[in-house]
Design a protein around this motif. Sequence first.
Motif, PDB file in Angstrom:
ATOM      1  N   ARG A 271       2.571  -4.551  -7.033  1.00  0.00           N
ATOM      2  CA  ARG A 271       3.644  -3.551  -7.038  1.00  0.00           C
ATOM      3  C   ARG A 271       4.187  -3.414  -8.454  1.00  0.00           C
ATOM      4  O   ARG A 271       4.550  -4.401  -9.089  1.00  0.00           O
ATOM      5  CB  ARG A 271       4.753  -3.978  -6.087  1.00  0.00           C
ATOM      6  N   GLN A 308      -0.568   5.130  -4.843  1.00  0.00           N
ATOM      7  CA  GLN A 308      -1.461   4.007  -5.107  1.00  0.00           C
ATOM      8  C   GLN A 308      -2.486   4.403  -6.163  1.00  0.00           C
ATOM      9  O   GLN A 308      -3.185   5.405  -6.020  1.00  0.00           O
ATOM     10  CB  GLN A 308      -2.150   3.593  -3.809  1.00  0.00           C
ATOM     11  N   HIS A 330       0.582  -0.335  -6.643  1.00  0.00           N
ATOM     12  CA  HIS A 330       1.495   0.376  -5.750  1.00  0.00           C
ATOM     13  C   HIS A 330       2.767   0.714  -6.525  1.00  0.00           C
ATOM     14  O   HIS A 330       3.490  -0.188  -6.969  1.00  0.00           O
ATOM     15  CB  HIS A 330       1.819  -0.483  -4.527  1.00  0.00           C
TER      16      HIS A 330
END
Length: 381
Positions: A271, A308, A330
């Motif tokens: 992330r 993504q 992400h």
Amino acid sequence: MATQLDFYAVLEVSRDASPDDLKKAYRKQAMRWHPDRNPGDAEAEEKFKAVNVAYDVLKDEQKRAAYDRFGHEAFTQGGMGSGGGGFGGFGAGGLGDIFEQMFGDMMGGRRSGGRHTGADIQIQVEISLFEAFSGVSKEVSFRTRMTCDVCGGSGSADPDAGPSTCPTCHGAGKVRAQQGFFLVERPCPTCHGSGTTVSNPCRACQGTGAKQTTRTLSVTIPAGVEDGSRIRLSGEGESGGKGAQPGDLYVHLAIARHDMFERDGAHIHMRVPLRMTQAALGTDIEVPVIDGSMAMLKIPAGTQSGDQLRLRGKGFSVLRSSARGDMYIHVAVETPQHLTKRQRELLEEYEAEAGEQDRAKASPEHASFFARVKDFFEGKG
């Protein structure tokens, strides 16, 4: 008692548990009953062995299907559904070996080719995600029984005195006992499976030919191993005593969680938070890679939170291969906080300058949502 174990109950899962559920349950139970966490607890050690036996069967689709249909009968050489050669073509050397190993482990030893062998040892080693990626050598220490250095494993205090046939098992090295429907075979309690006894036992090992000690070994862990993998070191388990073959050492691997990377097979997920301006205008950023390098990532203009992006070949190493998986980024777009007076004025100017159509183009999901809200209330009215 070993014959009545329910593998699903041992792992504390339902009979329709998925492979992922089995792996999670196995890791939980293995850590719970691991000998290192329960030193000197014989019951915990027995449960730890049972957990490993249960997982060995249930993680394999064919073995699990056989167990679901026939229970432990599927693991005998004359198991149900067979023509006398074992269930489903496994026969001797297949599922039967696993059942035989379970009995041997839980009764202190195994039999190989008719000879008593030392017990297998199960230990767990935790490694980092980076060590799992690149491979590593780990030193492990564990308690075990080794050949007595005083009598050389003979069990006799007199090197010239030969062994005599065990009076309990008459040289067979094993005794049998009926337990309900089952005939259970155990190592002889008098000679411990060797089939012989000595008249003048060694004081250092009490005639067993083996002594309790702590060993340290270097274990090579290959790159690309997965959580729950098992490494077998043949002959590094407990000594069988009196010249018998030693057991094996099984090293169970647990991979520690990482606060940045999340592994999914050969792929890596991460992330990455972006400022609102970076996501709106587009930019190039550097992100860390599991191999310790940095990779350049292009952020397209108008990137949304939850999008993504993929970096090919930047994922996890594949076991026994030079291939690598991919890395998935992400995106999480951050809304600015603690604005200065000027920054607030600029945002207000932007909002005022943009007409309704411009705002709909800039934020299509926002416009679509409130259009549906309007239709909902109009339809309800």
